[in-house]
Write a protein that holds these residues in place. Structure first.
Motif, mmCIF file in Angstrom:
data_model
loop_
_atom_site.group_PDB
_atom_site.id
_atom_site.type_symbol
_atom_site.label_atom_id
_atom_site.label_comp_id
_atom_site.label_asym_id
_atom_site.label_seq_id
_atom_site.Cartn_x
_atom_site.Cartn_y
_atom_site.Cartn_z
ATOM 1 N N SER A 23 9.638 -7.761 11.550
ATOM 2 C CA SER A 23 10.319 -6.740 12.336
ATOM 3 C C SER A 23 11.789 -6.630 11.961
ATOM 4 C CB SER A 23 10.196 -7.041 13.828
ATOM 5 O OG SER A 23 10.863 -8.243 14.154
ATOM 6 N N GLY A 24 12.285 -5.395 12.043
ATOM 7 C CA GLY A 24 13.695 -5.137 11.757
ATOM 8 C C GLY A 24 14.052 -3.739 12.219
ATOM 9 N N ASP A 25 15.321 -3.523 12.440
ATOM 10 C CA ASP A 25 15.785 -2.233 12.921
ATOM 11 C C ASP A 25 15.420 -1.116 11.935
ATOM 12 O OD1 ASP A 25 18.907 -0.574 13.401
ATOM 13 O OD2 ASP A 25 17.180 -0.572 14.750
ATOM 14 N N LYS A 26 14.731 -0.097 12.435
ATOM 15 C CA LYS A 26 14.323 1.053 11.612
ATOM 16 C C LYS A 26 13.635 0.622 10.322
ATOM 17 C CE LYS A 26 17.989 4.039 13.424
ATOM 18 N NZ LYS A 26 19.162 4.903 13.109
ATOM 19 N N LEU A 27 12.841 -0.427 10.414
ATOM 20 C CA LEU A 27 12.183 -0.954 9.220
ATOM 21 C C LEU A 27 11.249 0.075 8.589
ATOM 22 C CD1 LEU A 27 11.837 -3.411 7.378
ATOM 23 C CD2 LEU A 27 10.070 -4.256 8.945
ATOM 24 N N GLY A 28 10.670 0.928 9.414
ATOM 25 C CA GLY A 28 9.762 1.960 8.905
ATOM 26 C C GLY A 28 10.424 2.934 7.948
ATOM 27 N N ASP A 29 11.748 2.973 7.952
ATOM 28 C CA ASP A 29 12.489 3.851 7.039
ATOM 29 C C ASP A 29 12.743 3.193 5.683
ATOM 30 O OD1 ASP A 29 14.646 5.196 9.683
ATOM 31 O OD2 ASP A 29 12.605 5.719 9.069
ATOM 32 N N LYS A 30 12.312 1.962 5.559
ATOM 33 C CA LYS A 30 12.558 1.220 4.318
ATOM 34 C C LYS A 30 11.211 0.807 3.715
ATOM 35 C CE LYS A 30 16.397 -0.944 6.823
ATOM 36 N NZ LYS A 30 17.458 -0.054 6.332
ATOM 37 N N TYR A 31 11.232 0.475 2.440
ATOM 38 C CA TYR A 31 10.057 -0.133 1.828
ATOM 39 C C TYR A 31 10.042 -1.636 2.151
ATOM 40 C CZ TYR A 31 8.581 3.817 -1.093
ATOM 41 O OH TYR A 31 8.093 5.018 -1.551
ATOM 42 N N VAL A 32 8.843 -2.141 2.393
ATOM 43 C CA VAL A 32 8.667 -3.562 2.663
ATOM 44 C C VAL A 32 7.771 -4.169 1.594
ATOM 45 C CG1 VAL A 32 7.741 -5.277 4.280
ATOM 46 C CG2 VAL A 32 9.047 -3.326 5.133
ATOM 47 N N TYR A 33 8.100 -5.383 1.227
ATOM 48 C CA TYR A 33 7.368 -6.120 0.202
ATOM 49 C C TYR A 33 6.923 -7.448 0.806
ATOM 50 C CZ TYR A 33 9.832 -2.622 -2.476
ATOM 51 O OH TYR A 33 10.330 -1.425 -2.927
ATOM 52 N N TRP A 34 5.780 -7.946 0.352
ATOM 53 C CA TRP A 34 5.239 -9.205 0.856
ATOM 54 C C TRP A 34 4.958 -10.144 -0.302
ATOM 55 C CZ3 TRP A 34 4.893 -10.378 5.977
ATOM 56 C CH2 TRP A 34 4.967 -9.329 6.894
ATOM 57 N N TYR A 35 5.363 -11.411 -0.108
ATOM 58 C CA TYR A 35 5.122 -12.446 -1.098
ATOM 59 C C TYR A 35 4.324 -13.574 -0.457
ATOM 60 C CZ TYR A 35 9.004 -10.023 -3.350
ATOM 61 O OH TYR A 35 9.824 -9.053 -3.893
ATOM 62 N N GLN A 36 3.330 -14.052 -1.188
ATOM 63 C CA GLN A 36 2.540 -15.205 -0.765
ATOM 64 C C GLN A 36 3.048 -16.437 -1.504
ATOM 65 O OE1 GLN A 36 -1.269 -15.984 -2.761
ATOM 66 N NE2 GLN A 36 -2.256 -15.806 -0.748
ATOM 67 N N GLN A 37 3.227 -17.534 -0.800
ATOM 68 C CA GLN A 37 3.679 -18.768 -1.423
ATOM 69 C C GLN A 37 2.821 -19.923 -0.926
ATOM 70 O OE1 GLN A 37 7.693 -20.094 -0.541
ATOM 71 N NE2 GLN A 37 7.869 -21.080 -2.556
ATOM 72 N N LYS A 38 1.944 -20.402 -1.781
ATOM 73 C CA LYS A 38 1.144 -21.563 -1.441
ATOM 74 C C LYS A 38 1.977 -22.825 -1.611
ATOM 75 C CE LYS A 38 -3.151 -19.213 -2.580
ATOM 76 N NZ LYS A 38 -4.413 -19.212 -3.361
ATOM 77 N N THR A 39 1.570 -23.866 -0.925
ATOM 78 C CA THR A 39 2.333 -25.112 -0.903
ATOM 79 C C THR A 39 2.587 -25.633 -2.309
ATOM 80 O OG1 THR A 39 1.386 -25.671 1.245
ATOM 81 C CG2 THR A 39 2.389 -27.451 -0.013
ATOM 82 N N GLY A 40 3.853 -25.862 -2.614
ATOM 83 C CA GLY A 40 4.230 -26.415 -3.905
ATOM 84 C C GLY A 40 4.217 -25.422 -5.050
ATOM 85 N N GLN A 41 4.017 -24.140 -4.748
ATOM 86 C CA GLN A 41 3.949 -23.123 -5.799
ATOM 87 C C GLN A 41 5.057 -22.080 -5.605
ATOM 88 O OE1 GLN A 41 0.039 -21.465 -6.437
ATOM 89 N NE2 GLN A 41 -0.990 -23.422 -6.043
ATOM 90 N N SER A 42 5.250 -21.277 -6.597
ATOM 91 C CA SER A 42 6.233 -20.208 -6.517
ATOM 92 C C SER A 42 5.627 -18.984 -5.832
ATOM 93 C CB SER A 42 6.747 -19.854 -7.912
ATOM 94 O OG SER A 42 5.674 -19.568 -8.780
ATOM 95 N N PRO A 43 6.459 -18.100 -5.306
ATOM 96 C CA PRO A 43 5.943 -16.905 -4.625
ATOM 97 C C PRO A 43 5.193 -15.971 -5.573
ATOM 98 C CG PRO A 43 8.204 -17.355 -3.980
ATOM 99 C CD PRO A 43 7.904 -18.247 -5.148
ATOM 100 N N VAL A 44 4.260 -15.236 -4.986
ATOM 101 C CA VAL A 44 3.491 -14.222 -5.706
ATOM 102 C C VAL A 44 3.557 -12.938 -4.894
ATOM 103 C CG1 VAL A 44 1.181 -13.523 -6.449
ATOM 104 C CG2 VAL A 44 1.926 -15.894 -6.755
ATOM 105 N N LEU A 45 3.856 -11.838 -5.565
ATOM 106 C CA LEU A 45 3.899 -10.540 -4.892
ATOM 107 C C LEU A 45 2.480 -10.117 -4.530
ATOM 108 C CD1 LEU A 45 5.690 -7.959 -4.221
ATOM 109 C CD2 LEU A 45 4.971 -7.119 -6.475
ATOM 110 N N VAL A 46 2.238 -9.786 -3.244
ATOM 111 C CA VAL A 46 0.898 -9.348 -2.840
ATOM 112 C C VAL A 46 0.872 -7.899 -2.348
ATOM 113 C CG1 VAL A 46 0.005 -11.671 -2.365
ATOM 114 C CG2 VAL A 46 1.165 -10.389 -0.532
ATOM 115 N N ILE A 47 2.010 -7.400 -1.851
ATOM 116 C CA ILE A 47 2.112 -6.002 -1.415
ATOM 117 C C ILE A 47 3.493 -5.485 -1.810
ATOM 118 C CG2 ILE A 47 2.298 -4.426 0.577
ATOM 119 C CD1 ILE A 47 -0.556 -5.198 0.109
ATOM 120 N N TYR A 48 3.529 -4.282 -2.384
ATOM 121 C CA TYR A 48 4.815 -3.655 -2.648
ATOM 122 C C TYR A 48 4.841 -2.235 -2.100
ATOM 123 C CZ TYR A 48 2.683 -1.348 -6.755
ATOM 124 O OH TYR A 48 1.896 -0.588 -7.591
#
Lengths: 105, 123
Positions: A23-48
């Motif tokens: 959640s964030g102020d007027k977040l719907g007006d911005k693009y949101v990105y999601w990264y998955q990070q499994k334990t001990g690993q680097s992040p992976v982009l899952v949604i852009y």
């Protein structure tokens, strides 16, 4: 400064749907990105760009963004989906949420 | 296949310096901005610095401005982060990451990440 808020943890049973919010102020007006990070690993982009899946990301991952809330939805959650999930947006600079630990039990 | 390989981390005393490196392969290096993102132990992700594809423009988080310098050598597909005046709060895993765009801006997102390198600042 702009802030993105995520719940510290979410639990889901295998095969069920997990919803992770950001959640964030007027977040719907911005693009949101999601990264998955499994334990001990680097992040992976899952949604852009709110709803798009990079090549190789399973179809069970989907995203939405409206108003103040962006949601990452994992349908038919599997044990391998257990990870930290970080949202990210842009507001005069890159902003990350604090991350949500998804537990599959 | 895109690969990002970091090196140069380690233990350093407060006030000391360290230089991180990232060697990239599998994409046209000069066509993409590059970033450093860090993660303190048990914490979330924090963007640190970015550099445009040409190397002409650099951007920094307020927490590192004046202490860290990002640079790149496109002929060698190499990204660097010079860290001076290190503090205990700089202790983190540092990730080299590829921007999906040519320059740091509103279309920012990171489509590939390295495996990360640990920097520990302690006496």
């Amino acid at each position: 400064s702009y802030e993105l808020t995520q719940a510290p943890s979410v639990s889901v049973s295998p095969g069920h749907t997990a919803s992770i919010t950001c959640s964030g102020d007027k977040l719907g007006d911005k693009y949101v990105y999601w990264y998955q990070q499994k334990t001990g690993q680097s992040p992976v982009l899952v949604i852009y760009q709110d709803t798009k899946r990079p090549s190789g990301i399973p179809e069970r991952f989907s995203g939405s963004n409206s108003g103040k809330i962006a949601t990452l939805t994992i349908s038919g959650t599997q044990a391998v989906d257990e990870a930290d999930y970080h949202c990210q947006a842009w507001d005069s600079g890159v902003v990350f949420g604090g991350g949500t630990r998804l537990t599959v039990l | 296949e895109v690969q990002l390989l970091e090196s140069g981390g380690g233990l350093v005393q407060p006030g000391g310096s360290l230089r991180l490196y990232c060697v990239a392969s599998g994409f046209n290096f000069s066509s993409r901005a590059m970033n450093w993102v860090r993660q303190a132990p048990g914490k979330g992700l924090e963007w640190v610095a970015a550099i445009s594809g040409s190397g002409d423009s650099a951007y920094y988080a307020d927490s590192v401005k004046g202490r860290f310098t990002i640079s790149r050598r496109n002929s060698k597909n190499t990204l660097s982060l010079q860290m001076n005046g290190l503090r205990a709060e700089d202790t983190a895993v540092y990730y080299c990451s590829k921007d999906a765009s040519y320059d740091y801006g509103a279309n920012f997102f990171l489509d590939y990440w390295g495996q990360g390198i640990l920097v520990t600042v302690s006496s």
